[in-house]
Design a protein around this motif. Sequence first.
Motif, PDB file in Angstrom:
ATOM      1  N   ALA A 184       0.866  -1.174   0.000  1.00 28.78           N
ATOM      2  CA  ALA A 184       0.000   0.000   0.000  1.00 28.78           C
ATOM      3  C   ALA A 184       0.906   1.228   0.000  1.00 28.78           C
ATOM      4  N   ALA A 185       0.610   2.173  -0.872  1.00 26.91           N
ATOM      5  CA  ALA A 185       1.358   3.445  -0.937  1.00 26.91           C
ATOM      6  C   ALA A 185       0.358   4.550  -0.639  1.00 26.91           C
ATOM      7  N   GLY A 186       0.127   4.783   0.642  1.00 21.93           N
ATOM      8  CA  GLY A 186      -0.890   5.744   1.030  1.00 21.93           C
ATOM      9  C   GLY A 186      -2.270   5.147   0.866  1.00 21.93           C
ATOM     10  N   ARG A 187      -3.268   6.020   0.781  1.00 18.72           N
ATOM     11  CA  ARG A 187      -4.651   5.551   0.631  1.00 18.72           C
ATOM     12  C   ARG A 187      -5.009   5.272  -0.819  1.00 18.72           C
ATOM     13  N   ARG A 188      -4.284   5.894  -1.763  1.00 20.87           N
ATOM     14  CA  ARG A 188      -4.695   5.791  -3.172  1.00 20.87           C
ATOM     15  C   ARG A 188      -3.646   5.188  -4.092  1.00 20.87           C
ATOM     16  N   GLY A 189      -2.570   4.623  -3.540  1.00 17.93           N
ATOM     17  CA  GLY A 189      -1.522   4.105  -4.402  1.00 17.93           C
ATOM     18  C   GLY A 189      -1.062   2.711  -4.024  1.00 17.93           C
ATOM     19  N   LEU A 190      -0.410   2.062  -4.979  1.00 18.14           N
ATOM     20  CA  LEU A 190       0.150   0.725  -4.814  1.00 18.14           C
ATOM     21  C   LEU A 190       1.546   0.692  -5.411  1.00 18.14           C
ATOM     22  N   LEU A 191       2.473   0.108  -4.688  1.00 16.94           N
ATOM     23  CA  LEU A 191       3.809  -0.136  -5.214  1.00 16.94           C
ATOM     24  C   LEU A 191       3.949  -1.633  -5.394  1.00 16.94           C
ATOM     25  N   THR A 192       4.182  -2.071  -6.630  1.00 19.74           N
ATOM     26  CA  THR A 192       4.369  -3.490  -6.917  1.00 19.74           C
ATOM     27  C   THR A 192       5.790  -3.712  -7.379  1.00 19.74           C
ATOM     28  N   VAL A 193       6.439  -4.696  -6.762  1.00 17.90           N
ATOM     29  CA  VAL A 193       7.839  -5.002  -7.057  1.00 17.90           C
ATOM     30  C   VAL A 193       7.931  -6.440  -7.544  1.00 17.90           C
ATOM     31  N   LEU A 194       8.610  -6.637  -8.665  1.00 15.66           N
ATOM     32  CA  LEU A 194       8.865  -7.974  -9.214  1.00 15.66           C
ATOM     33  C   LEU A 194      10.299  -8.338  -8.853  1.00 15.66           C
ATOM     34  N   ALA A 195      10.469  -9.411  -8.080  1.00 13.58           N
ATOM     35  CA  ALA A 195      11.799  -9.790  -7.599  1.00 13.58           C
ATOM     36  C   ALA A 195      12.230 -11.123  -8.184  1.00 13.58           C
ATOM     37  N   CYS A 196      13.522 -11.271  -8.358  1.00 19.63           N
ATOM     38  CA  CYS A 196      14.114 -12.516  -8.860  1.00 19.63           C
ATOM     39  C   CYS A 196      13.955 -13.613  -7.806  1.00 19.63           C
ATOM     40  N   PRO A 197      14.087 -14.881  -8.200  1.00 17.74           N
ATOM     41  CA  PRO A 197      13.878 -15.993  -7.256  1.00 17.74           C
ATOM     42  C   PRO A 197      14.832 -15.973  -6.062  1.00 17.74           C
ATOM     43  N   HIS A 198      16.035 -15.492  -6.238  1.00 11.03           N
ATOM     44  CA  HIS A 198      17.025 -15.512  -5.159  1.00 11.03           C
ATOM     45  C   HIS A 198      17.090 -14.186  -4.379  1.00 11.03           C
ATOM     46  N   ALA A 199      16.099 -13.321  -4.549  1.00  9.92           N
ATOM     47  CA  ALA A 199      16.098 -12.014  -3.879  1.00  9.92           C
ATOM     48  C   ALA A 199      15.969 -12.178  -2.367  1.00  9.92           C
ATOM     49  N   ASN A 200      16.618 -11.293  -1.644  1.00 12.02           N
ATOM     50  CA  ASN A 200      16.533 -11.241  -0.189  1.00 12.02           C
ATOM     51  C   ASN A 200      15.240 -10.493   0.159  1.00 12.02           C
ATOM     52  N   LEU A 201      14.181 -11.224   0.509  1.00 13.33           N
ATOM     53  CA  LEU A 201      12.880 -10.603   0.745  1.00 13.33           C
ATOM     54  C   LEU A 201      12.871  -9.705   1.981  1.00 13.33           C
ATOM     55  N   ALA A 202      13.671 -10.009   2.976  1.00 14.60           N
ATOM     56  CA  ALA A 202      13.727  -9.147   4.162  1.00 14.60           C
ATOM     57  C   ALA A 202      14.249  -7.765   3.781  1.00 14.60           C
ATOM     58  N   LEU A 252      14.252  -6.519   0.737  1.00 17.18           N
ATOM     59  CA  LEU A 252      13.264  -5.964  -0.181  1.00 17.18           C
ATOM     60  C   LEU A 252      12.141  -5.282   0.598  1.00 17.18           C
ATOM     61  N   HIS A 253      11.612  -5.979   1.613  1.00 13.56           N
ATOM     62  CA  HIS A 253      10.552  -5.389   2.424  1.00 13.56           C
ATOM     63  C   HIS A 253      11.029  -4.096   3.096  1.00 13.56           C
ATOM     64  N   TYR A 254      12.216  -4.129   3.664  1.00 15.50           N
ATOM     65  CA  TYR A 254      12.745  -2.948   4.357  1.00 15.50           C
ATOM     66  C   TYR A 254      12.818  -1.743   3.419  1.00 15.50           C
ATOM     67  N   GLU A 255      13.394  -1.928   2.248  1.00 14.12           N
ATOM     68  CA  GLU A 255      13.580  -0.827   1.301  1.00 14.12           C
ATOM     69  C   GLU A 255      12.257  -0.405   0.657  1.00 14.12           C
ATOM     70  N   ALA A 256      11.468  -1.372   0.211  1.00 11.83           N
ATOM     71  CA  ALA A 256      10.247  -1.059  -0.528  1.00 11.83           C
ATOM     72  C   ALA A 256       9.178  -0.432   0.364  1.00 11.83           C
ATOM     73  N   ARG A 257       9.099  -0.832   1.610  1.00 15.76           N
ATOM     74  CA  ARG A 257       8.124  -0.207   2.520  1.00 15.76           C
ATOM     75  C   ARG A 257       8.422   1.279   2.701  1.00 15.76           C
ATOM     76  N   ARG A 258       9.699   1.615   2.796  1.00 12.97           N
ATOM     77  CA  ARG A 258      10.084   3.032   2.934  1.00 12.97           C
ATOM     78  C   ARG A 258       9.719   3.811   1.676  1.00 12.97           C
ATOM     79  N   VAL A 259       9.979   3.218   0.511  1.00 16.60           N
ATOM     80  CA  VAL A 259       9.636   3.874  -0.755  1.00 16.60           C
ATOM     81  C   VAL A 259       8.125   4.023  -0.875  1.00 16.60           C
ATOM     82  N   ALA A 260       7.373   2.979  -0.523  1.00 15.69           N
ATOM     83  CA  ALA A 260       5.905   3.046  -0.592  1.00 15.69           C
ATOM     84  C   ALA A 260       5.371   4.143   0.321  1.00 15.69           C
ATOM     85  N   SER A 261       5.973   4.302   1.476  1.00 14.86           N
ATOM     86  CA  SER A 261       5.539   5.356   2.401  1.00 14.86           C
ATOM     87  C   SER A 261       5.779   6.744   1.808  1.00 14.86           C
TER      88      SER A 261
END
Length: 157
Positions: A89-107, A109-118
Motif C-alpha cells: 500500500a502506498a498511502g490511501r490511493r496508491g500501490l507499489l508493486t515489485v517484481l523480484a528474482c527468485p534468489h532475492a533477499n525478501l527481508a 526488499l521489504h525494508y527498502e520497498a516499505r520506505r519507498v511506498a511510504s
Amino acid sequence: MDGIAELRALRQRLPDIAGAVLASTDGMLIASDMGTGKDGAPGGVEAETVAALAAASLGLGQRFAATVQQGHLRETVIQADGGSVVTYAAGRRGLLTVLACPHANLARLHYEARRVASRLGGIIDAPAAPPPPVPAQAAASERPRLARRTPMATITR
C-alpha cells in the motif's frame, strides 16, 4: 523526488528487483521502471498489466483481511517458481508493486520497498495545489459573453 526516480533508486539499491510499478488503487499506471528485458520489460510483462493486476489483487486481499478480521491490508506477497511479486500500500490511493528474482533477499526488499511506498504514498495522497488567484480586474474582463437570444422562425403554410 518523483515516482520514476524513486523506482529507479530502489532498483539500483536492490539489483534483484526485475521491475517496479506505481499504480493507483483503481489500476491506473502512475510510474514504472520495468528493467531491460524484452520490449523494455522483464519477460514481456507490460507495466499497465501489472498495475491492473495489482489493483485486483489489492481488492481481493482487502476482502480477505476483512473477512478474517485482521485489519487493514498492508501488503501482499506472491511467491512463484520464477520469483516474487510483492504489492505494498502506498498511502490511501496508491500501490507499489515489485517484481523480484527468485534468489532475492525478501527481508531487505521489504525494508527498502516499505520506505519507498511510504514516501510515494505521501506524494500521491497530498492535496493538489490550488490554482493561483486571479486578480479581480482580469477575472471581470475574461468573463464570457452571454449568448444572444433570437426569436424562433415562424412556420407559414
